[in-house]
Scaffold this active site. Structure first.
Site, PDB file in Angstrom:
ATOM      1  N   GLU A 147     -46.207   7.585  -5.510  1.00 29.00           N
ATOM      2  CA  GLU A 147     -46.080   6.598  -6.587  1.00 29.00           C
ATOM      3  C   GLU A 147     -45.200   5.437  -6.138  1.00 29.00           C
ATOM      4  OE1 GLU A 147     -45.360   8.431 -10.656  1.00 29.00           O
ATOM      5  OE2 GLU A 147     -45.401  10.203  -9.375  1.00 29.00           O
ATOM      6  N   ASP A 199     -43.260  10.262  -3.743  1.00 26.61           N
ATOM      7  CA  ASP A 199     -43.332   9.252  -2.690  1.00 26.61           C
ATOM      8  C   ASP A 199     -44.580   8.383  -2.821  1.00 26.61           C
ATOM      9  OD1 ASP A 199     -41.019  10.184  -1.771  1.00 26.61           O
ATOM     10  OD2 ASP A 199     -41.723  10.662   0.269  1.00 26.61           O
ATOM     11  N   LYS A 208      -9.282  -5.345   7.744  1.00 25.66           N
ATOM     12  CA  LYS A 208     -10.136  -4.454   6.961  1.00 25.66           C
ATOM     13  C   LYS A 208     -11.595  -4.771   7.269  1.00 25.66           C
ATOM     14  CE  LYS A 208     -10.760  -2.707   2.270  1.00 25.66           C
ATOM     15  NZ  LYS A 208     -12.211  -2.910   2.180  1.00 25.66           N
ATOM     16  N   CYS A 222     -14.502  -8.703 -36.371  1.00 23.92           N
ATOM     17  CA  CYS A 222     -15.181  -8.061 -35.248  1.00 23.92           C
ATOM     18  C   CYS A 222     -16.685  -8.369 -35.308  1.00 23.92           C
ATOM     19  CB  CYS A 222     -14.944  -6.556 -35.297  1.00 23.92           C
ATOM     20  SG  CYS A 222     -15.940  -5.663 -34.090  1.00 23.92           S
TER      21      CYS A 222
HETATM   22  S1  IVH Z   1      -7.214   3.349   5.364  1.00 25.14           S
HETATM   23  C1  IVH Z   1      -6.298   6.160   1.828  1.00 25.14           C
HETATM   24  N1  IVH Z   1      -7.518   1.428   7.113  1.00 25.14           N
HETATM   25  O1  IVH Z   1     -11.406   0.233   3.338  1.00 25.14           O
HETATM   26  C2  IVH Z   1      -6.524   5.049   2.796  1.00 25.14           C
HETATM   27  N2  IVH Z   1      -9.224   1.719   5.471  1.00 25.14           N
HETATM   28  O2  IVH Z   1     -10.822   0.582   0.292  1.00 25.14           O
HETATM   29  C3  IVH Z   1      -7.854   5.067   3.385  1.00 25.14           C
HETATM   30  N3  IVH Z   1     -11.118   0.175   5.695  1.00 25.14           N
HETATM   31  O3  IVH Z   1     -12.869   3.304   2.524  1.00 25.14           O
HETATM   32  C4  IVH Z   1      -8.297   3.937   4.144  1.00 25.14           C
HETATM   33  N4  IVH Z   1     -10.365  -0.893   7.462  1.00 25.14           N
HETATM   34  O4  IVH Z   1     -13.787   2.056   4.530  1.00 25.14           O
HETATM   35  C5  IVH Z   1      -8.035   2.049   6.040  1.00 25.14           C
HETATM   36  N5  IVH Z   1      -7.631  -0.188   8.752  1.00 25.14           N
HETATM   37  C6  IVH Z   1      -8.171   0.417   7.686  1.00 25.14           C
HETATM   38  C7  IVH Z   1      -9.430   0.037   7.132  1.00 25.14           C
HETATM   39  C8  IVH Z   1      -9.919   0.714   6.008  1.00 25.14           C
HETATM   40  C9  IVH Z   1     -11.358  -0.791   6.594  1.00 25.14           C
HETATM   41  C10 IVH Z   1     -12.019   0.528   4.563  1.00 25.14           C
HETATM   42  C11 IVH Z   1     -12.387   1.992   4.484  1.00 25.14           C
HETATM   43  C12 IVH Z   1     -11.940   2.470   3.145  1.00 25.14           C
HETATM   44  C13 IVH Z   1     -11.759   1.196   2.395  1.00 25.14           C
HETATM   45  C14 IVH Z   1     -10.625   1.358   1.396  1.00 25.14           C
END
Ligand code: IVH
Length: 671
Positions: free
Chosen positions: A37, A35, A118, A402
């Site tokens: 360093e 830590d 997502k 190549c």
């Molecule tokens: S389902 C096997 N639902 O996206 C399926 N994931 O690339 C598991 N995420 O690691 C995920 N919103 O962090 C699911 N409505 C949603 C989501 C979601 C965000 C993220 C999650 C996951 C990543 C998958």
């Protein structure tokens, strides 16, 4: 007195060091310096910045994390792995996704999707037992996470006790931890983006630190669960809400690709107005029984996909075109471009894919081009601005030998498409071509292969240069006293390396076959082969006697894979590598002690089975400890017949007294 250039150079060097140690500390949880360093480097940077106001860097401790997350959390093995999702960017990707589902089910049906925004945060898994939160765990590497229960308990969206009477006795609820945009504004000097803020905050040693940053939680799926009888993902989401979890208010159920695309466009337009970052939509097959049937490939579910939002793009100039040689000999042209900021990331390389792509788009050195960056995908050139092309520009001539080993390169002829490949390849697909060898070594140590943590891609390059590693087996004969003397290595990091190499020696046959890096033998095919050969000795027998043709009976293995295996092992040096590796590694045989309902029973298929693909039927049999064979013999117990069975197989089966059953009878055997 040092010049400005020298000072900047020194400063950049220190920043580089800091980034390296941050990575080791935060991502790998394996610091190689003390830590004190670390603090020294940090202070040196701060002092320099104080003295010379022109010094600035995004990674400076002045700008980034004020926190030092803990690396001392206890580990937790997820009962059900936390996998990631495959990505889709274009309509075509969605069509392919659905096509694969139809193929797997052997049926064209209308599929309903649960569509969910997502959120770009950090996933977490919450274990409830007897309606009480007992564990909160981070995703980790998907298999093993860190127990961060106390930190998660500081999030007000996470209920610690559930009162609903229909809440399962034991369940893992999974969802996303994130920070709202408006809250991020207040701490934006400490973190590069909201995602980092959520992650940094969650990994604090002291939950009081976590509490300082307002985090949120939205639930979207389950991991392990004691049987509950939901039919649809959308029903499960409603119950989540009823049980007291926050769910996304923009979740919908839709059922054809056109509607998915329409909805995607709509959300993409309004994403900037949302109070949190989203990077796409997730589409999940809504029917949970169907999800169960579809299952997973090695790293993602077959029943879900992430449809990412479209990419950002920018114009820049091509400074040079370099040719990289990949693991399988493919010559990939890469454009070195004038660095340009695309959506917050500085881009200075763009892939040009292959020889044909350069020809098709007539891309030349000196051209002004539009570059696109989508998600985590490597930036690529969209088009050339011909109006800005210099009159002196020259056609780019793709090399015919190549650039690494000077061997002849070829474009293979594809017997199925009756076309030549777009990709040119080095014909010396072995450890004799330097670049191919280095790439093969990187593949060998990679996560899904031997997973040798302490030995990253950079270390492989370095050790190659120093003649320490030239072949995979050299990894297990390293002279650690030499490494200890190298710049940047200390007894701690050498010990870590030793341990991770030692740990990697125990490996499943599937991973081992994959790790050799044979073209067309990815994880899935490696699994099919390892299921068939069962142990490394019998695989070696097949190699020595060149008996690869028998793999044609494995569902999923075709001529392409067989030719590739023949080609790879026709080089005796490759066979020798395998033999040497077999001697140093502990390659696990396929576990044959199983206790399912079909134990000791063998099956074979003939004809098309209605409503179920061969792959699914096979996986059902194997899940229940049965074995599938590819020939009728006295070892066969059941011949499962579908539409238009092969007469020869039927006759043979009758002669040998093999039981002949229909798909329905097979399903009955399985209950
Ligand atoms: S389902 C096997 N639902 O996206 C399926 N994931 O690339 C598991 N995420 O690691 C995920 N919103 O962090 C699911 N409505 C949603 C989501 C979601 C965000 C993220 C999650 C996951 C990543 C998958």
């Amino acid at each position: 007195m040092k010049t400005k250039v020298e000072i900047r150079k020194y400063y950049n060097l220190k920043i580089k060091e800091l980034i390296k140690h941050n990575k080791l500390y935060y991502d790998k949880s394996s610091p190689v310096i003390k830590d004190s360093e670390y603090d020294k480097i940090k202070n040196e940077i701060l002092n320099l910045e104080n003295k010379y106001s022109y010094l600035k860097n995004k990674a400076s401790p002045n700008v980034t994390v004020g926190y030092k997350p803990s690396n001392s959390f206890k580990k937790y093995k997820h009962k059900v792995p936390m996998l990631s999702l495959s990505n889709a960017f274009y309509e075509e990707d969605l069509q392919n996704f659905e096509k694969k589902i139809f193929n797997y089910l052997n049926k064209n049906i209308k599929i309903e999707y649960s569509v969910e925004p997502k959120i770009d945060g950090i996933s977490a898994s919450l274990t409830y037992r007897n309606k009480e939160l007992i564990y909160g765990v981070s995703r980790g590497d998907g298999k093993i996470g860190e127990i961060i229960t106390e930190n998660l308990k500081t999030i007000k969206d996470i209920p610690q006790k559930i009162s609903s009477s229909d809440f399962p006795n034991e369940i893992e609820i999974r969802g996303e931890v994130f920070i709202k945009k408006k809250d991020f504004v207040n701490i934006k000097n400490q973190f590069a983006n909201p995602r980092n803020a959520a992650s940094g905050s969650l990994r604090q040693k002291d939950p009081k630190e976590t509490k300082k940053i307002p985090l949120n939680f939205i639930a979207y799926t389950f991991g392990y669960k004691e049987i509950i009888s939901h039919k649809y993902q959308s029903d499960f989401l409603s119950d989540l809400s009823k049980w007291g979890f926050k769910i996304n208010k923009d979740n919908v159920v839709l059922s054809n690709i056109n509607d998915l695309i329409k909805f995607h466009k709509k959300v993409e337009k309004k994403r900037f107005k949302l109070d949190y970052d989203i990077d796409g939509l997730v589409y999940k097959v809504n029917d949970l029984k169907l999800q169960d049937r579809l299952g997973f490939t090695s790293n993602a579910p077959r029943w879900a996909i992430a449809h990412k939002f479209s990419a950002d793009s920018a114009d820049t100039k091509i400074l040079n075109i370099e040719i990289q040689v990949g693991r399988t000999g493919a010559l990939t042209p890469v454009a070195k471009v004038e660095p340009v900021n695309i959506g917050g990331v500085i881009v200075s390389n763009a892939t040009l894919h292959n020889e044909d792509e350069i020809k098709r788009k007539d891309i030349r050195i000196g051209d002004i081009v539009k570059i696109e960056r989508a998600g985590d995908v490597i930036p690529h050139v969209i088009n050339v601005d011909l109006a800005k092309r210099s009159t002196k520009s020259k056609l780019f001539i793709f090399p015919k030998i190549c650039p690494s080993c000077g061997s002849k390169t070829i474009k293979e002829f594809n017997i199925i498409t009756k076309k030549y490949d777009a990709v040119r390849r080095c014909t010396n697909d072995s450890f004799d071509c330097e670049r191919i060898a280095i790439e093969k070594l990187k593949h060998f140590i990679s996560k899904e292969a031997l997973n040798i943590d302490g030995l990253g891609k950079k270390v492989i390059e370095k050790f190659w240069e120093l003649n320490l590693i030239k072949r995979p087996q050299d990894i297990f004969k390293l002279d650690y006293s030499k490494i200890l003397k190298l710049d940047g290595w200390g007894s701690l990091s050498v010990n870590n390396l030793k341990t991770s190499i030692e740990n990697s020696k125990k490996v499943s046959l599937q991973r081992f076959i994959y790790s050799i890096g044979i073209r067309h033998i990815g994880l899935e095919n490696a699994k099919l082969i390892s299921d068939n050969v069962k142990n490394i000795s019998s695989f070696l027998e097949i190699i020595k006697n060149n008996k690869f043709d028998k793999f044609i009976n494995i569902d999923g293995i075709g001529e392409t894979q067989i030719n590739s295996l023949k080609n790879f092992f026709s080089n005796n040096k490759n066979v020798d590598i395998l033999i040497e590796l077999k001697n140093v590694l502990n390659i696990e045989s396929q576990n044959s002690v199983k206790n399912g309902i079909l134990k000791n029973n063998t099956f074979m298929f003939t004809g098309k089975l209605e409503g179920i693909s061969r792959a699914e039927a096979k996986s059902l049999i194997e899940k229940n400890s049965g074995t599938t064979l590819s020939n009728v013999s006295k070892n066969l117990n059941y011949l499962v017949i579908g539409e238009k069975p092969t007469k020869k197989k039927l006759d043979q089966a009758k002669i040998l007294g093999v039981k002949i059953i229909s798909k329905e009878e097979l399903l009955k055997l399985l209950n």
